[in-house]
Design an enzyme around this catalytic site. Sequence first.
Site, PDB file in Angstrom:
ATOM      1  N   SER A  17       0.826  -1.210   0.000  1.00  0.00           N
ATOM      2  CA  SER A  17       0.000   0.000   0.000  1.00  0.00           C
ATOM      3  C   SER A  17       0.862   1.262   0.000  1.00  0.00           C
ATOM      4  O   SER A  17       0.333   2.359  -0.168  1.00  0.00           O
ATOM      5  CB  SER A  17      -0.888   0.018   1.242  1.00  0.00           C
ATOM      6  OG  SER A  17      -0.080   0.095   2.402  1.00  0.00           O
ATOM      7  N   THR A  81      -2.114  -6.478   4.956  1.00  0.00           N
ATOM      8  CA  THR A  81      -3.524  -6.133   4.783  1.00  0.00           C
ATOM      9  C   THR A  81      -4.028  -6.629   3.427  1.00  0.00           C
ATOM     10  O   THR A  81      -5.114  -7.232   3.337  1.00  0.00           O
ATOM     11  CB  THR A  81      -3.699  -4.614   4.923  1.00  0.00           C
ATOM     12  OG1 THR A  81      -3.087  -4.206   6.144  1.00  0.00           O
ATOM     13  CG2 THR A  81      -5.158  -4.223   4.935  1.00  0.00           C
ATOM     14  N   HIS A 191       4.925  -1.811   7.199  1.00  0.00           N
ATOM     15  CA  HIS A 191       5.400  -0.452   7.505  1.00  0.00           C
ATOM     16  C   HIS A 191       6.150  -0.403   8.842  1.00  0.00           C
ATOM     17  O   HIS A 191       7.003   0.456   9.039  1.00  0.00           O
ATOM     18  CB  HIS A 191       4.228   0.538   7.573  1.00  0.00           C
ATOM     19  CG  HIS A 191       3.745   1.018   6.235  1.00  0.00           C
ATOM     20  ND1 HIS A 191       3.039   0.219   5.372  1.00  0.00           N
ATOM     21  CD2 HIS A 191       3.866   2.229   5.629  1.00  0.00           C
ATOM     22  CE1 HIS A 191       2.734   0.918   4.287  1.00  0.00           C
ATOM     23  NE2 HIS A 191       3.230   2.130   4.406  1.00  0.00           N
TER      24      HIS A 191
HETATM   25  N1  DGL Z   1       2.141  -2.343   4.842  1.00  0.00           N
HETATM   26  C1  DGL Z   1       0.753  -2.642   4.976  1.00  0.00           C
HETATM   27  C2  DGL Z   1       0.553  -3.921   5.768  1.00  0.00           C
HETATM   28  O1  DGL Z   1       1.480  -4.701   5.894  1.00  0.00           O
HETATM   29  C3  DGL Z   1       0.011  -1.436   5.498  1.00  0.00           C
HETATM   30  C4  DGL Z   1      -1.453  -1.508   5.293  1.00  0.00           C
HETATM   31  C5  DGL Z   1      -2.144  -0.171   5.209  1.00  0.00           C
HETATM   32  O2  DGL Z   1      -1.886   0.562   4.265  1.00  0.00           O
HETATM   33  O3  DGL Z   1      -2.971   0.095   6.083  1.00  0.00           O
HETATM   34  O4  DGL Z   1      -0.511  -4.217   6.252  1.00  0.00           O
END
Ligand code: DGL
Length: 275
Positions: A17, A81, A191
């Site tokens: 994302s 996610t 993240h």
């Molecule tokens: N890096 C994404 C994860 O591992 C972030 C998800 C998001 O954008 O909320 O879930």
Amino acid sequence: MQTIPASCERPIGVFDSGVGGLSVLAEIRRALPCEDLLYVADSGFAPYGDKPAAIIEARTHAIADFLIARRAKAIVIACNTATGAAARALRARIDLPVIAMEPAIKPALALTRTGVVGVLATSQTLASHNFVELMGRFAAGANVLVQPCPGLVELVEAGRLDDEATRARVADYVVPLLERGADTLVLGCTHYPHLRPLIADIAGPDIAITDSGAAVARQVHRRLAELGLLASRRGGGTARFWTSAEPAAAAGLIARLWAHGVTVSQLPSFPAAAR
Ligand code: DGL
């Protein structure tokens, strides 16, 4: 099922994302130094964590198609996610290897001495079928505390990795887990490894912190080796980047989190209903 020819000199397509998946890309680069890598940061649509699963699934299909059009031989969903919302549907539609995330609960349960593990992730990940199934597989009877972390993805996307607001937000999420006895923290969002120094500083030296980046890189290696798709060249692999946000701004953050001197291109916009 869409059939795509794959050959070993093709790149590996990776997306998230936003810039979170760079924490996974770094592990893939370490494990597979000869591979060419394509990376899409869908920062214009971040965070995924507060979006309906159908939108995340549509973005996942569209980005995978973009990477496949650039000859990707495998797709890595470097986002917990998107894994929860869309990995199953993507695997059913394309016949390239799809490697996806799984919060490192099993290794964390092997590490803990107090028997209490804390999982930090997005609300979407914690509510996903994949996560419930993972808990059933490895954590039945174990003391695994889950902590949704709204706002952290946005702070990382803004490059605010160590300011006071980020420290306060991280403390709000981490301290209650420590107070309930957790001695091992699972970073269940790609993240969060970018916040690892801050999390470690707040948690202190006795707390173990785990994530799945290295395990996913090993899995990419394993799948490509099984299929005879590992790059056969000797030279160092390249990396190309796209973003759905503003490329000049994204380039600064990607340079900070990955390497300087990278070119970041604009991701084309996809039709609203990707499929
Ligand atoms: N890096 C994404 C994860 O591992 C972030 C998800 C998001 O954008 O909320 O879930």
